[in-house]
Scaffold this active site. Structure first.
Site, PDB file in Angstrom:
ATOM      1  N   GLY A  54      -6.895   4.252   5.737  1.00  0.00           N
ATOM      2  CA  GLY A  54      -5.607   4.040   5.093  1.00  0.00           C
ATOM      3  C   GLY A  54      -5.565   2.691   4.401  1.00  0.00           C
ATOM      4  CB  CYS A  55      -2.789   0.355   3.736  1.00  0.00           C
ATOM      5  SG  CYS A  55      -2.518  -1.308   3.084  1.00  0.00           S
ATOM      6  CG  PHE A  56      -7.562  -2.587   1.650  1.00  0.00           C
ATOM      7  CD1 PHE A  56      -6.339  -3.147   1.371  1.00  0.00           C
ATOM      8  CD2 PHE A  56      -8.426  -2.338   0.582  1.00  0.00           C
ATOM      9  CE1 PHE A  56      -5.961  -3.489   0.076  1.00  0.00           C
ATOM     10  CE2 PHE A  56      -8.065  -2.663  -0.724  1.00  0.00           C
ATOM     11  CZ  PHE A  56      -6.824  -3.243  -0.974  1.00  0.00           C
ATOM     12  CB  CYS A 111      -0.922  -0.016   1.215  1.00  0.00           C
ATOM     13  SG  CYS A 111      -2.263  -1.211   1.075  1.00  0.00           S
TER      14      CYS A 111
END
Length: 228
Positions: free
Chosen positions: A55-57, A23
């Site tokens: 944010g990044c999953f 990510c």
């Protein structure tokens, strides 16, 4: 009010986290804060779903998969169009999607207001806009996405409480957003932290979030990963 958590199980793999695909790129450790107990309690019955963008999953999913009462956690893209709901397009920042995680939970085990507290304690920094951790762009914005009127009521009340609390050193900018279409992400993103525990990004950014969850909220922490 903000504290740094240095969990024991975050290993020397963190040193190799720079410049790895994922990510984003690892830059520095995050701070975690014990968010206030919600004054407004959710009143729900039966299995419910909720969407969180933080944010990044990978990290959002990793944390919620360790919460007792969460029955499933699916990484995906919220908003935008179906045609553009693909990782290589969304990650470019040119779409109207945000990376998000859709969870199914049992309110008899974990209430929505408790999920909000966990989210703002160890997942997302509510003082950041269009970024979280090392990841920048509107696709990484932190958003609360209720799927019912009750969740909206509780989320609005909790954000107002957070702003009054003085817990954070900077203004709260996270918003409550209306629910739109949620598109599950590609299969290789699902259970990413479980399948890739030594990935540099996971070690540097997401393992510490899970460790902070265990330290802050041992009563709801589940040691093993949820396996959808």
């Amino acid at each position: 009010m903000i504290r740094r958590v240095k969990p024991a199980f975050v290993s020397l793999f963190a040193a190799a986290a720079l410049s790895l695909a994922g990510c984003g790129q690892a830059l520095a450790a995050e701070n975690y804060v014990r968010a206030p107990v919600a004054a407004t309690k959710a009143k729900e019955n039966g299995l419910k779903t909720a969407i969180f963008a933080g944010g990044c999953f990978w990290g959002v999913e990793a944390v919620f998969s360790h919460v007792k009462g969460v029955k499933s956690a699916v990484s995906g893209y919220h908003g935008g169009t179906k045609r553009q709901a693909k990782y290589n397009i969304v990650s470019s920042g040119v779409t109207d999607h945000v990376e998000a995680v859709k969870i199914t939970y049992d309110p008899a085990q974990i209430r929505y207001d408790q999920l909000l507290r966990i989210f703002f304690s160890v997942v997302a920094d509510p003082t950041l806009r269009n970024r979280q951790g090392p990841d920048t762009g509107a696709q990484y914005n932190a958003e609360i996405i209720p799927t019912s009127a009750e969740q909206r009521r509780v989320a609005d009340a909790y954000l107002a409480q957070m702003k009054r609390s003085g817990t954070w050193d900077k203004p709260i900018v996270t918003s409550v957003m209306p629910a739109k279409t949620f598109y599950p992400a590609e299969a290789y993103h699902q259970n990413f932290a479980l399948k890739n525990p030594r990935h540099g990004y996971i070690v540097r950014w997401d393992a510490p979030k899970v460790a902070a969850l265990e330290e802050f909220y041992p009563g709801v922490y589940r040691a093993s990963f949820l396996r959808d």
